[in-house]
Design a protein around this motif. Structure first.
Motif, PDB file in Angstrom:
ATOM      1  N   LEU A  52       6.367  -3.573 120.688  1.00 28.57           N
ATOM      2  CA  LEU A  52       7.505  -3.685 121.280  1.00 28.57           C
ATOM      3  C   LEU A  52       7.334  -4.390 123.223  1.00 28.57           C
ATOM      4  CD1 LEU A  52      11.004  -1.559 121.009  1.00 28.57           C
ATOM      5  CD2 LEU A  52       9.453  -2.481 119.191  1.00 28.57           C
ATOM      6  N   THR A  62      13.536 -10.765 117.138  1.00 28.45           N
ATOM      7  CA  THR A  62      13.997  -9.259 116.232  1.00 28.45           C
ATOM      8  C   THR A  62      12.737  -8.087 114.916  1.00 28.45           C
ATOM      9  OG1 THR A  62      15.551 -10.589 115.087  1.00 28.45           O
ATOM     10  CG2 THR A  62      14.930  -8.731 113.352  1.00 28.45           C
ATOM     11  N   VAL A  63      12.643  -6.987 115.359  1.00 33.38           N
ATOM     12  CA  VAL A  63      11.849  -6.443 115.182  1.00 33.38           C
ATOM     13  C   VAL A  63      11.974  -5.415 113.562  1.00 33.38           C
ATOM     14  CG1 VAL A  63      10.273  -4.372 114.897  1.00 33.38           C
ATOM     15  CG2 VAL A  63      10.689  -5.934 117.191  1.00 33.38           C
ATOM     16  N   THR A  65      11.043  -3.167 110.222  1.00 39.51           N
ATOM     17  CA  THR A  65       9.976  -2.473 109.855  1.00 39.51           C
ATOM     18  C   THR A  65      10.622  -1.719 108.807  1.00 39.51           C
ATOM     19  OG1 THR A  65       8.367  -1.004 111.118  1.00 39.51           O
ATOM     20  CG2 THR A  65      10.581  -0.550 111.530  1.00 39.51           C
ATOM     21  N   THR A  77      12.483   3.149 116.144  1.00 40.03           N
ATOM     22  CA  THR A  77      12.655   1.948 116.183  1.00 40.03           C
ATOM     23  C   THR A  77      13.765   1.334 116.499  1.00 40.03           C
ATOM     24  OG1 THR A  77      10.832   1.540 114.991  1.00 40.03           O
ATOM     25  CG2 THR A  77      11.741  -0.333 115.142  1.00 40.03           C
ATOM     26  N   ALA A  78      15.151   1.762 115.698  1.00 45.35           N
ATOM     27  CA  ALA A  78      16.668   1.269 116.709  1.00 45.35           C
ATOM     28  C   ALA A  78      16.306   1.712 117.659  1.00 45.35           C
ATOM     29  CB  ALA A  78      17.536   2.347 114.946  1.00 45.35           C
ATOM     30  N   GLY A  81      14.534   0.061 120.506  1.00 46.20           N
ATOM     31  CA  GLY A  81      15.203  -1.561 120.084  1.00 46.20           C
ATOM     32  C   GLY A  81      16.431  -1.903 120.946  1.00 46.20           C
ATOM     33  N   THR A  88      17.144  -5.108 115.208  1.00 44.78           N
ATOM     34  CA  THR A  88      15.983  -4.349 114.450  1.00 44.78           C
ATOM     35  C   THR A  88      16.748  -4.570 112.999  1.00 44.78           C
ATOM     36  OG1 THR A  88      17.492  -2.040 114.727  1.00 44.78           O
ATOM     37  CG2 THR A  88      14.931  -2.898 116.276  1.00 44.78           C
ATOM     38  N   MET A 119      20.252  -1.411 113.843  1.00 40.96           N
ATOM     39  CA  MET A 119      19.219  -1.609 112.938  1.00 40.96           C
ATOM     40  C   MET A 119      20.068  -2.246 111.678  1.00 40.96           C
ATOM     41  SD  MET A 119      16.533   0.679 111.326  1.00 40.96           S
ATOM     42  CE  MET A 119      15.641  -0.047 112.523  1.00 40.96           C
ATOM     43  N   CYS A 148      10.327 -12.464 112.837  1.00 41.34           N
ATOM     44  CA  CYS A 148      10.317 -11.281 113.148  1.00 41.34           C
ATOM     45  C   CYS A 148       9.329 -10.669 113.458  1.00 41.34           C
ATOM     46  CB  CYS A 148      11.441 -10.782 112.427  1.00 41.34           C
ATOM     47  SG  CYS A 148      10.832 -10.299 110.664  1.00 41.34           S
TER      48      CYS A 148
END
Length: 315
Positions: A52, A62-63, A65, A77-78, A81, A88, A119, A148
């Motif tokens: 990150l 934006t990520v 996964t 991750t959510a 983020g 996310t 997310m 992303c």
């Protein structure tokens, strides 16, 4: 100061007292990585850290996964983020879950949490999910969602291993054996890389199969490690009555909650090996608690359907 600031304190080591350990004349401490952060704990904190930071550095907004319906990685991750100001996207295994999102969110604590953290969820078939690493599929996702930062399932990549190399500190050099649960192999690879010359690492896979050796060798050239494949309780995401009772016993006696997918398999394995006399007397063992406690609620729903005892710890 953001969540991954260098000022973040390392987790503490907690001593475990039990007659099994006393009889084997060994010492066991648990590194409480689960206490690093409420929502981004354990190895997920370590794996996401540099991913990150790099996403922000390269200007990604934006990520994206991947994960299953009860994935610790998806939940972490959510949460991370949201804290880092990144959007996310979670690509979730199981297209049936997307047919009635309201019902899914009502019934699934993990996905409800991730959704509440902002997310965006995309549900795909299990067949599609098997191709999650193919360049064609990744290109399709980029076309759909735009530019992303893509992080693989479980978070394991070079940046994740770099983060996991920070789990051990100089104060941990006094231990002879370091133990870790194993999922995708990233966490144990980082641990292996940062061990002192006299230390050995034992990994306890949470899933069936012998493919993990190959995965770990992608990230480390050291040979001071081995995997013990006897304590997976039937496979990934599975646990039996004995495992549930062990979790409840351990919480009652040690005041430490173990997650049902990863950490319990490691601690149960250490206790069983100690009882069988596997470890030399006066061996000092450090076991890494990799978090994952958010998965307890979901596991209890599975256990209830099977009419098995429930884990008496709620996250």
């Amino acid at each position: 100061m953001h969540i991954f600031s260098s000022e973040t304190l390392p987790s503490k080591n907690q001593s475990i007292t039990h007659s099994i350990l006393d009889n084997a004349e060994i010492f066991l401490d648990i590194k409480r990585e689960d206490q690093i952060h409420k929502d981004v704990s354990g190895n997920k904190f370590r794996k996401l850290k540099y991913n990150l930071i790099e996403a922000k550095r390269f200007g990604y907004a934006t990520v994206l996964t991947f994960g299953g319906a009860y994935s610790n990685h998806i939940a972490a991750t959510a949460a991370a983020g949201e804290i880092m100001g990144l959007q996310t996207i979670g690509i979730i295994r199981g297209e049936e879950l997307g047919k009635d999102l309201e019902k899914t969110l009502l019934e699934n604590d993990t996905l409800r949490f991730a959704h509440a953290k902002g997310m965006r969820l995309k549900f795909i078939s299990r067949e599609q999910y098997r191709g999650k690493t193919s360049l064609v599929f990744l290109e399709e996702l980029k076309n759909e969602f735009g530019s992303c930062c893509i992080i693989p399932e479980g978070g394991t990549n070079d940046l994740a291993v770099k983060g996991c190399e920070e789990i051990l500190t100089a104060q941990d050099n006094g231990y002879d054996i370091i133990c870790s649960a194993v999922g995708t192999g990233g966490t144990i690879s980082g641990i292996i890389n940062s061990t002192a010359p006299h230390q050995n690492v034992i990994g306890f896979p949470a899933l069936k199969g012998d493919f993990l050796d190959k995965e770990i060798k992608k990230y480390t050239s050291k040979t001071n490690w081995k995997l013990i494949n006897e304590y997976h309780f039937g496979g990934y995401g599975k646990i039996n009555k004995e495992g549930v009772e062990f979790i409840n016993m351990f919480r009652d006696q040690q005041h430490i909650a173990l997650d049902p997918v990863y950490t319990v398999k490691m601690i149960f394995g250490i206790f069983d090996m100690a009882q069988k006399g596997v470890f030399k007397k006066n061996t000092r063992i450090l076991a890494i608690h990799t978090g994952g406690l958010q998965g307890i609620a979901g596991m209890n729903k599975k256990l209830k359907k099977k009419k098995l005892p429930l884990i008496t710890i709620e996250y």
